[in-house]
Design a protein around this motif. Structure first.
Motif, PDB file in Angstrom:
ATOM      1  N   GLU A 161       0.821  -1.224   0.000  1.00  0.00           N
ATOM      2  CA  GLU A 161       0.000   0.000   0.000  1.00  0.00           C
ATOM      3  C   GLU A 161       0.856   1.276   0.000  1.00  0.00           C
ATOM      4  O   GLU A 161       0.683   2.131   0.890  1.00  0.00           O
ATOM      5  N   PRO A 162       1.753   1.433  -0.950  1.00  0.00           N
ATOM      6  CA  PRO A 162       2.655   2.600  -0.889  1.00  0.00           C
ATOM      7  C   PRO A 162       1.965   3.925  -1.185  1.00  0.00           C
ATOM      8  O   PRO A 162       2.520   4.979  -0.882  1.00  0.00           O
ATOM      9  N   THR A 163       0.773   3.875  -1.764  1.00  0.00           N
ATOM     10  CA  THR A 163       0.114   5.145  -2.103  1.00  0.00           C
ATOM     11  C   THR A 163      -1.056   5.457  -1.179  1.00  0.00           C
ATOM     12  O   THR A 163      -1.721   6.472  -1.373  1.00  0.00           O
ATOM     13  N   SER A 164      -1.287   4.603  -0.192  1.00  0.00           N
ATOM     14  CA  SER A 164      -2.429   4.894   0.681  1.00  0.00           C
ATOM     15  C   SER A 164      -2.105   6.125   1.527  1.00  0.00           C
ATOM     16  O   SER A 164      -0.999   6.281   2.028  1.00  0.00           O
ATOM     17  N   GLY A 165      -3.059   6.983   1.666  1.00  0.00           N
ATOM     18  CA  GLY A 165      -2.857   8.206   2.435  1.00  0.00           C
ATOM     19  C   GLY A 165      -2.287   9.344   1.622  1.00  0.00           C
ATOM     20  O   GLY A 165      -2.098  10.438   2.142  1.00  0.00           O
ATOM     21  N   LEU A 166      -1.961   9.097   0.374  1.00  0.00           N
ATOM     22  CA  LEU A 166      -1.415  10.170  -0.466  1.00  0.00           C
ATOM     23  C   LEU A 166      -2.522  10.839  -1.268  1.00  0.00           C
ATOM     24  O   LEU A 166      -3.461  10.176  -1.712  1.00  0.00           O
ATOM     25  N   ASP A 167      -2.375  12.144  -1.474  1.00  0.00           N
ATOM     26  CA  ASP A 167      -3.350  12.830  -2.320  1.00  0.00           C
ATOM     27  C   ASP A 167      -3.056  12.492  -3.788  1.00  0.00           C
ATOM     28  O   ASP A 167      -1.993  11.954  -4.109  1.00  0.00           O
ATOM     29  N   PRO A 168      -3.999  12.761  -4.705  1.00  0.00           N
ATOM     30  CA  PRO A 168      -3.819  12.352  -6.101  1.00  0.00           C
ATOM     31  C   PRO A 168      -2.518  12.862  -6.725  1.00  0.00           C
ATOM     32  O   PRO A 168      -1.889  12.152  -7.508  1.00  0.00           O
ATOM     33  N   VAL A 169      -2.108  14.085  -6.366  1.00  0.00           N
ATOM     34  CA  VAL A 169      -0.870  14.629  -6.948  1.00  0.00           C
ATOM     35  C   VAL A 169       0.340  13.817  -6.478  1.00  0.00           C
ATOM     36  O   VAL A 169       1.180  13.395  -7.283  1.00  0.00           O
ATOM     37  N   ALA A 170       0.379  13.549  -5.188  1.00  0.00           N
ATOM     38  CA  ALA A 170       1.497  12.780  -4.636  1.00  0.00           C
ATOM     39  C   ALA A 170       1.495  11.360  -5.194  1.00  0.00           C
ATOM     40  O   ALA A 170       2.558  10.792  -5.469  1.00  0.00           O
ATOM     41  N   ARG A 171       0.285  10.794  -5.374  1.00  0.00           N
ATOM     42  CA  ARG A 171       0.194   9.434  -5.934  1.00  0.00           C
ATOM     43  C   ARG A 171       0.778   9.387  -7.331  1.00  0.00           C
ATOM     44  O   ARG A 171       1.507   8.463  -7.698  1.00  0.00           O
ATOM     45  N   LYS A 172       0.455  10.416  -8.118  1.00  0.00           N
ATOM     46  CA  LYS A 172       1.003  10.489  -9.483  1.00  0.00           C
ATOM     47  C   LYS A 172       2.530  10.604  -9.431  1.00  0.00           C
ATOM     48  O   LYS A 172       3.232   9.972 -10.219  1.00  0.00           O
ATOM     49  N   GLU A 173       3.024  11.424  -8.496  1.00  0.00           N
ATOM     50  CA  GLU A 173       4.483  11.597  -8.347  1.00  0.00           C
ATOM     51  C   GLU A 173       5.146  10.253  -8.052  1.00  0.00           C
ATOM     52  O   GLU A 173       6.166   9.902  -8.638  1.00  0.00           O
TER      53      GLU A 173
ATOM     54  N   LEU B 183      12.275   2.027 -13.201  1.00  0.00           N
ATOM     55  CA  LEU B 183      12.329   0.902 -14.132  1.00  0.00           C
ATOM     56  C   LEU B 183      13.090   1.261 -15.406  1.00  0.00           C
ATOM     57  O   LEU B 183      13.742   0.414 -16.010  1.00  0.00           O
ATOM     58  N   GLU B 184      12.987   2.534 -15.792  1.00  0.00           N
ATOM     59  CA  GLU B 184      13.718   2.959 -16.987  1.00  0.00           C
ATOM     60  C   GLU B 184      15.225   2.989 -16.716  1.00  0.00           C
ATOM     61  O   GLU B 184      16.027   2.604 -17.561  1.00  0.00           O
ATOM     62  N   LYS B 185      15.594   3.463 -15.507  1.00  0.00           N
ATOM     63  CA  LYS B 185      17.022   3.655 -15.205  1.00  0.00           C
ATOM     64  C   LYS B 185      17.679   2.385 -14.665  1.00  0.00           C
ATOM     65  O   LYS B 185      18.833   2.119 -14.925  1.00  0.00           O
ATOM     66  N   GLU B 186      16.964   1.633 -13.846  1.00  0.00           N
ATOM     67  CA  GLU B 186      17.613   0.542 -13.129  1.00  0.00           C
ATOM     68  C   GLU B 186      16.949  -0.796 -13.447  1.00  0.00           C
ATOM     69  O   GLU B 186      15.813  -0.853 -13.890  1.00  0.00           O
ATOM     70  N   GLU B 187      17.702  -1.841 -13.132  1.00  0.00           N
ATOM     71  CA  GLU B 187      17.179  -3.184 -13.355  1.00  0.00           C
ATOM     72  C   GLU B 187      16.404  -3.600 -12.109  1.00  0.00           C
ATOM     73  O   GLU B 187      16.940  -4.243 -11.212  1.00  0.00           O
ATOM     74  N   CYS B 188      15.180  -3.147 -12.034  1.00  0.00           N
ATOM     75  CA  CYS B 188      14.416  -3.365 -10.802  1.00  0.00           C
ATOM     76  C   CYS B 188      13.080  -4.037 -11.100  1.00  0.00           C
ATOM     77  O   CYS B 188      12.473  -3.812 -12.146  1.00  0.00           O
ATOM     78  N   THR B 189      12.648  -4.865 -10.173  1.00  0.00           N
ATOM     79  CA  THR B 189      11.350  -5.532 -10.274  1.00  0.00           C
ATOM     80  C   THR B 189      10.509  -5.028  -9.103  1.00  0.00           C
ATOM     81  O   THR B 189      11.044  -4.816  -8.012  1.00  0.00           O
ATOM     82  N   ILE B 190       9.215  -4.819  -9.361  1.00  0.00           N
ATOM     83  CA  ILE B 190       8.383  -4.240  -8.297  1.00  0.00           C
ATOM     84  C   ILE B 190       7.159  -5.120  -8.023  1.00  0.00           C
ATOM     85  O   ILE B 190       6.429  -5.488  -8.944  1.00  0.00           O
ATOM     86  N   PHE B 191       6.978  -5.438  -6.750  1.00  0.00           N
ATOM     87  CA  PHE B 191       5.771  -6.131  -6.296  1.00  0.00           C
ATOM     88  C   PHE B 191       5.015  -5.148  -5.406  1.00  0.00           C
ATOM     89  O   PHE B 191       5.515  -4.729  -4.372  1.00  0.00           O
ATOM     90  N   LEU B 192       3.825  -4.806  -5.841  1.00  0.00           N
ATOM     91  CA  LEU B 192       3.159  -3.631  -5.269  1.00  0.00           C
ATOM     92  C   LEU B 192       1.714  -3.965  -4.907  1.00  0.00           C
ATOM     93  O   LEU B 192       0.913  -4.285  -5.787  1.00  0.00           O
ATOM     94  N   SER B 193       1.418  -3.950  -3.617  1.00  0.00           N
ATOM     95  CA  SER B 193       0.026  -4.220  -3.234  1.00  0.00           C
ATOM     96  C   SER B 193      -0.728  -2.908  -3.105  1.00  0.00           C
ATOM     97  O   SER B 193      -0.163  -1.900  -2.658  1.00  0.00           O
ATOM     98  N   SER B 194      -1.967  -2.926  -3.519  1.00  0.00           N
ATOM     99  CA  SER B 194      -2.766  -1.707  -3.405  1.00  0.00           C
ATOM    100  C   SER B 194      -4.244  -2.031  -3.539  1.00  0.00           C
ATOM    101  O   SER B 194      -4.620  -3.002  -4.191  1.00  0.00           O
ATOM    102  N   HIS B 195      -5.050  -1.236  -2.861  1.00  0.00           N
ATOM    103  CA  HIS B 195      -6.481  -1.355  -3.166  1.00  0.00           C
ATOM    104  C   HIS B 195      -6.935  -0.164  -4.007  1.00  0.00           C
ATOM    105  O   HIS B 195      -8.102  -0.065  -4.360  1.00  0.00           O
ATOM    106  N   ILE B 196      -5.967   0.738  -4.311  1.00  0.00           N
ATOM    107  CA  ILE B 196      -6.290   1.832  -5.240  1.00  0.00           C
ATOM    108  C   ILE B 196      -5.915   1.342  -6.642  1.00  0.00           C
ATOM    109  O   ILE B 196      -4.803   1.559  -7.128  1.00  0.00           O
ATOM    110  N   THR B 197      -6.835   0.637  -7.254  1.00  0.00           N
ATOM    111  CA  THR B 197      -6.494  -0.097  -8.478  1.00  0.00           C
ATOM    112  C   THR B 197      -6.223   0.818  -9.668  1.00  0.00           C
ATOM    113  O   THR B 197      -5.491   0.431 -10.580  1.00  0.00           O
ATOM    114  N   SER B 198      -6.778   2.028  -9.630  1.00  0.00           N
ATOM    115  CA  SER B 198      -6.566   2.929 -10.774  1.00  0.00           C
ATOM    116  C   SER B 198      -5.077   3.264 -10.929  1.00  0.00           C
ATOM    117  O   SER B 198      -4.599   3.505 -12.035  1.00  0.00           O
ATOM    118  N   ASP B 199      -4.340   3.256  -9.814  1.00  0.00           N
ATOM    119  CA  ASP B 199      -2.900   3.518  -9.879  1.00  0.00           C
ATOM    120  C   ASP B 199      -2.181   2.445 -10.681  1.00  0.00           C
ATOM    121  O   ASP B 199      -1.156   2.699 -11.315  1.00  0.00           O
TER     122      ASP B 199
END
Lengths: 210, 285
Positions: free
Chosen positions: B155-167, B176-192
């Motif tokens: 839930e990394p975006t929970s509690g963030l306002d829409p602007v901060a979520r976009k950031e 992902l563009e710069k580094e060789e990274c894989t992301i596992f991301l849980s959220s209930h804000i599915t639009s993100d």
């Protein structure tokens, strides 16, 4: 490991002012020959270290620390080491001030007496963490608060009981027999009890789920 | 395909909740969105992956290594943001930088400070003076500053306002563009997740309902909107769930093209992850 120790020491830096005030108070009272509160300083240091558990608990630090490199292994070790570092530093400062007070009051400096007082205080403070830390790791700081009170209260009762019913001449005879070994024996005893306490806490933390 | 995270038959029992045979794989360099309603088992799964809970059945591999046996090799390359778990709030970002320098071999102070500036976070203020959104940003920055190969974010975006979520989402993409990274991301804000996740894994009541690529989900799945008469014509095996509303039936189907070949129903909407979650959880079979 160093990172974990840094974290615990960083948490108590706001209390350095309090410790500073206590050291100054102790120095002034000592110089005036009013009251010796040297034993208080390490005890207050331990209480400050115990208070860090509350902050850890409030922000679920223990669970987070497990995700950091060697977190399960080093988190507990660092808490013990940070506490011991703080006790030794404060005791060392207290010892130096005691020497200065004796010097400034034109008293004969009794190095042995100062050393024995310091060792006794360090022993007492380590005894508190020996009992407290495993209880905190097992039951959490909130539940452990009651046991802090019970342990300290229990120790006073025990000391009172011992002083009333036990013949101290017998103990002092044994101590006089061990006169030359008493300091190393106390040091070994301290290391042993803290080591056993650490092992118990580490085992509790290793198995703990959050 | 090289997998960074492999979860196989993960089971964990509590008195009133259980994870049941959780299995999914996350390929290298991808973002997986882990979705589900509150209490579905997202955080418990993440805790098992990170060894915060230990007594579970099943196998979890990270970078091809068992997460229990080789945890010390794994931890150095993982960055985490966990729900309500972080440094004690009397510490400052400056303290965190100082501490983390001694924790991670790859800790990048310059990157950490750059992120602090980017997010306008003062490095000498205690965390307790930060708003919830600022704290979340600090947690993210802390997770990113040692160049992790796998980011696990609860839930990394929970509690963030829409602007901060976009950031935040923008940061993920730039990592992902710069580094060789894989992301596992849980959220209930599915639009993100719709715009950034390559894979979606959906958990409900401790069970994985589906784990597919986001494209597959958003292109193939659909919602048929029809009257009762049309709904009665649809065979039970041709839809996943349905919901009867005041004016129509909303029917969740798995493949729009196959459905169109079989049925002559005009209104088929493309699905959003919100719709998918709602119908899978609240819809009837």
């Amino acid at each position: 490991m160093i990172g974990f120790i840094k974290k615990d020491l960083a948490m108590i830096k706001s209390n350095f002012k309090l410790l500073g005030i206590l050291i100054v108070t102790y120095s002034i009272l000592g110089l005036l020959g009013k009251l010796d509160i040297s034993f208080l300083l390490p005890f207050i240091t331990v209480m400050i270290m115990i208070s860090t558990f509350s902050y850890d608990n409030y922000n679920n630090w223990d669970a987070y620390s497990i995700c950091l490199p060697k977190g399960r292994k080093n988190s507990v070790k660092a808490k013990y080491l940070a506490t011991i570092i703080m006790i030794l530093v404060i005791s060392f400062i207290t010892g130096i001030i005691s020497l200065l007070i004796s010097y400034l009051n034109f008293k004969v400096i009794n190095y042995e007496q100062i050393l024995i007082t310091l060792l006794g205080t360090i022993f007492g403070t380590l005894l508190v963490i020996t009992f407290m830390y495993p209880i905190i790791y097992k039951y959490g700081i909130e539940k452990a608060r009651i046991s802090i009170f019970l342990i300290i209260f229990g120790l006073f009762i025990l000391i009172g009981f011992i002083s009333k019913y036990i013949d101290f001449t017998f103990i002092s005879n044994i101590l006089s027999l061990l006169e030359y070994y008493i300091i190393p024996i106390i040091i070994i005893l301290m290391i042993l009890m803290v080591y056993i306490s650490y092992k118990i806490s580490a085992r509790i933390f290793w198995k703990k789920e959050f | 395909m090289e997998y960074v995270l492999e979860v196989k038959n993960l089971c964990k029992n509590y008195d009133n909740f259980a994870l049941k045979n959780i299995s999914f794989n996350l390929p290298k360099g991808m973002i997986m969105g882990f979705i589900g309603e509150n209490g579905a088992g997202k955080t418990t799964t993440i805790k098992a992956i990170l060894n915060i809970i230990k007594s579970y059945q099943g196998d979890i591999k990270i970078f091809g290594l068992d997460n229990k046996e080789s945890i010390e090799k794994i931890e150095e390359n993982i960055g985490v943001v966990l729900d309500d778990m972080f440094f004690p709030e009397i510490l400052t970002p400056k303290d965190i930088n100082n501490i983390m320098q001694s924790m991670y071999k790859n800790w990048d102070t310059q990157l950490f400070n750059n992120y602090l500036k980017e997010f306008s976070l003062r490095d000498n203020k205690p965390i307790k003076t930060f708003s919830k959104g600022m704290r979340k940003k600090l947690e993210l920055i802390t997770a990113l500053a040692h160049h992790p190969k796998l980011l696990i974010l609860d839930e990394p975006t929970s509690g963030l306002d829409p602007v901060a979520r976009k950031e935040v989402m923008h940061i993920f993409q730039s990592i992902l563009e710069k580094e060789e990274c894989t992301i596992f991301l849980s959220s209930h804000i599915t639009s993100d997740l719709e715009s950034i996740a390559d894979y979606i894994t959906f958990i409900n009541d401790g069970e994985i309902i589906l784990s597919k690529t986001t494209n597959e989900l958003l292109e193939q799945y659909g919602i048929v909107k029809c009257k009762e008469a049309d709904f009665q014509k649809i065979a039970q095996g041709d839809y996943l769930r349905y919901k009867k509303t005041k004016y129509e039936y909303q029917v969740l189907i798995e493949n729009i093209k196959d459905f169109q070949k079989k049925y002559n129903i005009a209104i088929i909407d493309k699905i959003t992850l919100d719709d998918l979650m709602f119908l899978m959880i609240k819809g009837d079979k």
